[in-house]
Design a protein around this motif. Structure first.
Motif, short mmCIF file in Angstrom:
data_model
loop_
_atom_site.label_atom_id
_atom_site.label_comp_id
_atom_site.label_asym_id
_atom_site.label_seq_id
_atom_site.Cartn_x
_atom_site.Cartn_y
_atom_site.Cartn_z
N GLN A 1 -180.96 -4.31 -25.91
CA GLN A 1 -181.26 -3.92 -27.29
C GLN A 1 -180.95 -2.44 -27.50
OE1 GLN A 1 -185.38 -5.06 -27.50
NE2 GLN A 1 -184.93 -7.10 -28.32
N LEU A 2 -181.35 -1.60 -26.54
CA LEU A 2 -181.08 -0.16 -26.65
C LEU A 2 -179.58 0.10 -26.66
CD1 LEU A 2 -183.80 1.35 -24.26
CD2 LEU A 2 -183.92 1.00 -26.74
N TRP A 3 -178.85 -0.60 -25.77
CA TRP A 3 -177.39 -0.46 -25.71
C TRP A 3 -176.77 -0.79 -27.07
CZ3 TRP A 3 -173.68 1.07 -22.18
CH2 TRP A 3 -172.37 0.67 -22.42
N ASN A 4 -177.23 -1.89 -27.67
CA ASN A 4 -176.67 -2.30 -28.96
C ASN A 4 -176.99 -1.28 -30.06
OD1 ASN A 4 -175.53 -4.65 -27.99
ND2 ASN A 4 -177.36 -5.89 -28.35
N THR A 5 -178.18 -0.71 -30.02
CA THR A 5 -178.54 0.33 -31.00
C THR A 5 -177.63 1.54 -30.85
OG1 THR A 5 -180.85 -0.38 -31.01
CG2 THR A 5 -180.40 1.84 -31.81
N GLY A 6 -177.39 1.96 -29.59
CA GLY A 6 -176.49 3.09 -29.34
C GLY A 6 -175.07 2.77 -29.76
N MET A 7 -174.61 1.56 -29.46
CA MET A 7 -173.24 1.18 -29.83
C MET A 7 -173.08 1.07 -31.35
SD MET A 7 -171.25 1.09 -27.25
CE MET A 7 -169.89 -0.04 -27.29
N ASP A 8 -174.14 0.66 -32.04
CA ASP A 8 -174.08 0.63 -33.51
C ASP A 8 -173.82 2.03 -34.05
OD1 ASP A 8 -174.50 -2.06 -33.86
OD2 ASP A 8 -176.66 -1.90 -34.17
N ALA A 9 -174.54 3.02 -33.51
CA ALA A 9 -174.36 4.41 -33.95
C ALA A 9 -172.94 4.89 -33.66
CB ALA A 9 -175.38 5.32 -33.27
N ILE A 10 -172.39 4.49 -32.49
CA ILE A 10 -171.01 4.87 -32.15
C ILE A 10 -170.03 4.20 -33.10
CG2 ILE A 10 -169.21 4.53 -30.39
CD1 ILE A 10 -171.45 5.04 -28.28
N ALA A 11 -170.25 2.89 -33.37
CA ALA A 11 -169.34 2.15 -34.25
C ALA A 11 -169.32 2.74 -35.66
CB ALA A 11 -169.74 0.68 -34.28
N LYS A 12 -170.43 3.33 -36.06
CA LYS A 12 -170.51 3.93 -37.41
C LYS A 12 -170.02 5.39 -37.42
CE LYS A 12 -174.62 1.23 -38.62
NZ LYS A 12 -176.10 1.32 -38.69
N GLY A 13 -169.60 5.91 -36.28
CA GLY A 13 -169.11 7.28 -36.23
C GLY A 13 -170.21 8.32 -36.36
N GLU A 14 -171.42 7.99 -35.87
CA GLU A 14 -172.57 8.88 -36.04
C GLU A 14 -172.85 9.76 -34.83
OE1 GLU A 14 -175.07 5.89 -39.03
OE2 GLU A 14 -175.63 6.01 -36.91
N VAL A 15 -172.02 9.63 -33.78
CA VAL A 15 -172.34 10.31 -32.50
C VAL A 15 -171.33 11.41 -32.20
CG1 VAL A 15 -172.55 9.99 -30.00
CG2 VAL A 15 -173.46 8.26 -31.56
N ALA B 1 -162.94 7.36 -24.75
CA ALA B 1 -161.95 6.37 -25.20
C ALA B 1 -162.41 4.95 -24.90
CB ALA B 1 -160.61 6.65 -24.50
N LEU B 2 -163.02 4.76 -23.73
CA LEU B 2 -163.49 3.43 -23.34
C LEU B 2 -164.64 2.97 -24.24
CD1 LEU B 2 -163.57 0.99 -21.49
CD2 LEU B 2 -164.86 2.33 -19.82
N LEU B 3 -165.59 3.84 -24.51
CA LEU B 3 -166.70 3.48 -25.40
C LEU B 3 -166.21 3.10 -26.79
CD1 LEU B 3 -169.72 5.91 -24.86
CD2 LEU B 3 -169.63 3.45 -24.44
N VAL C 1 -171.11 9.97 -20.69
CA VAL C 1 -170.88 10.68 -21.95
C VAL C 1 -171.19 9.75 -23.13
CG1 VAL C 1 -169.19 11.93 -23.33
CG2 VAL C 1 -169.07 12.02 -20.82
N ALA C 2 -171.97 10.27 -24.09
CA ALA C 2 -172.37 9.49 -25.27
C ALA C 2 -173.03 8.17 -24.86
CB ALA C 2 -171.18 9.24 -26.20
N ASP C 3 -173.86 8.23 -23.85
CA ASP C 3 -174.50 7.06 -23.24
C ASP C 3 -175.23 6.20 -24.30
OD1 ASP C 3 -175.95 5.24 -21.78
OD2 ASP C 3 -177.17 6.73 -20.72
#
Length: 483
Positions: free
Chosen positions: A87-101, A144-146, A260-262
């Motif tokens: 769940q935490l991973w998905n929350t972090g990835m949501d922020a990355i997908a939205k360009g918030e990080v 790049a991988l994230l 990076v950007a964990d």
């Protein structure tokens, strides 16, 4: 070329510079211009006061003032169930997908302790795990991988992770060149996705608080510590906010295992509505790293010497150290918090470091001392923790996330060989978890782009990984660095 100012012209606006102009009349016009340019950036009038103020550090705290961060605000990743971690991973990835990080790397230090004249983030590692074969190269590949993982997950164009690189006057040019090369390789839009900015330098002092010449045409100066981030990045915050950045992951360039950007860390901080969070590792016996704790109820990092041996060695009923949260300079901040603490005049307290400093004496001779003879001042990034209103600790396994490159190979600790060993350990751990059968005589290094956190290795399940298969079998060698 414009003629450099005369000594009298300089002194009319900068009287503190007088001892630094002792050889000015001997210099070429080019050397005079170089010295004047440096003097103009060093803020000598305030630097005199910083030296005086640094003598009066905060009044010493005593044992009864210190408390561990409460368990309600200290979470260990290894103690959480996989469902929670996902769940935490998905929350972090949501922020990355939205360009918030935005990931901020602190890369202002020179690699002098490593015996290199290059910036630490650019020196060759001899691994080739990522394009560039450098610490910054590995970090660029992880970004790049994230981004690719975020895109796969949402079946859409992923948001970009903004990468901000804090350099110093001595590292900026070489770092910029290296990062431009990395950006081109990974398809990053350098102007849109990367911000390179420089922290200030501060003049060094002798023990009386007098400035020192390093050569006849240059002042001894060094970056103002990782706490210089807040004044240095302040000018860039409005632009980053306009891009939609809400969260910052700040880390040191020298940690080869840094995630990076964990997404786990970012997701944890978002889920707790933290304004500041810090990654820690469990302290080991006798270790001299700072402890994250409460001092008079406010979070801060306390040095081993200040905590004292008795408190540092105190244990809880389950056998863990009471003050167990070892600081690894790896932090999360919200944009709102950064807006509060960052300004061009942001001036955290300066801390003194007693150093051996080579200098030019009044005869123009180079003096290389055999013992500490001067003071360098630096600001600490964690001195803003006490301003946090919702502060949390995210504890991670040391052997999976912390291996700094600080020392020359001859020291044998926190050096290139230990970084290589620790990276191989993590890669082999992931391979074992994936069910690969490891039968290689060499250390195994995965390509950085193969996996961020041990994912995407299922093709290797029940496959035997040997030196020969890494060399010849494409289904296996596409994952590995081929030595």
């Amino acid at each position: 070329m414009t003629a450099p100012p005369t000594k009298e012209e300089i002194l009319s606006t900068m009287k503190e510079a007088e001892p630094l102009l002792a050889f000015y009349d001997e210099l070429s016009n080019e050397e005079k211009s170089k010295l004047y340019k440096q003097l103009s950036t060093l803020n000598l009038s305030e630097a005199r006061q910083w030296f005086i103020d640094s003598e009066e550090q905060r009044s010493p705290s005593s044992a009864e003032d210190f408390r561990p961060i409460p368990r309600s605000h200290h979470f260990a990743q290894t103690e959480l169930h996989k469902v929670v971690l996902d769940q935490l991973w998905n929350t972090g990835m949501d922020a990355i997908a939205k360009g918030e990080v935005c990931a901020i790397v602190l890369a202002g230090g020179q690699a002098t302790r490593l015996g290199s004249s290059q910036p630490k983030g650019t020196i060759p590692l001899g691994i080739n795990a990522a394009f560039g074969d450098s610490l910054l190269g590995i970090q660029a590949a992880k970004i790049a991988l994230l981004q690719a993982l975020a895109g796969e997950r949402d079946h859409q164009t992923p948001g970009k992770i903004h990468w901000a690189v804090m350099t110093s006057p001595g590292t900026e040019e070489a770092t910029r060149e290296h990062v431009q090369m990395l950006a081109k390789h990974h398809g990053f839009d350098f102007d849109e996705q990367i911000t390179i900015f420089s922290q200030d330098e501060i003049a060094a002092y002798n023990e009386k608080g007098e400035f020192l010449l390093g050569t006849k045409s240059s002042v001894v100066a060094s970056p103002n510590g990782n706490g210089g981030l807040y004044s240095a990045i302040s000018a860039h915050l409005p632009r980053l906010r306009a891009k939609g950045i809400k969260y910052f992951h700040v880390y040191c360039v020298d940690n080869i295992l840094c995630k990076v950007a964990d997404p786990h860390f970012i997701g944890f901080a978002i889920s707790k509505e933290a304004d500041v969070a810090t990654k820690c590792v469990a302290k080991q016996q006798g270790e001299l790293v700072g402890s994250v704790c409460l001092d008079h109820g406010k979070p801060r990092v306390v040095e081993y010497s200040e905590l004292g041996a008795e408190l540092a060695e105190q244990k809880t009923s389950d056998g863990k150290y009471l003050f167990s949260a070892g600081s690894i300079a790896n932090h999360f901040f919200t944009m709102d918090f950064m807006d509060r603490v960052c300004s061009p005049s942001s001036c955290l307290p300066y801390h003194r470091a007693h150093k051996k400093i080579a200098f030019i004496d009044s005869n123009g001779d180079v003096i290389k001392p055999e013992k500490p003879n001067g003071i360098k001042l630096e600001q600490f990034i964690f001195d803003v923790f006490e301003l946090s209103e919702r502060f949390f600790i995210w504890e991670v396994p040391r052997n999976e996330e912390f291996s700094p490159l600080k020392n020359h190979q001859s020291v044998g600790v926190d050096c290139l060989s230990t970084c290589q060993k620790d990276l191989a350990y993590v890669n082999e751990l992931w391979l074992n978890r994936a069910g690969a059968i490891l039968n290689s005589t060499n250390r195994l290094f995965l390509k950085t782009m193969a996996s961020y956190n041990g994912e995407n290795l299922q093709e290797l399940r029940h496959r035997e990984v040997t030196d020969q298969s890494i060399e010849t079998n494409h289904e296996i060698n596409k994952f590995f660095v081929n030595h």
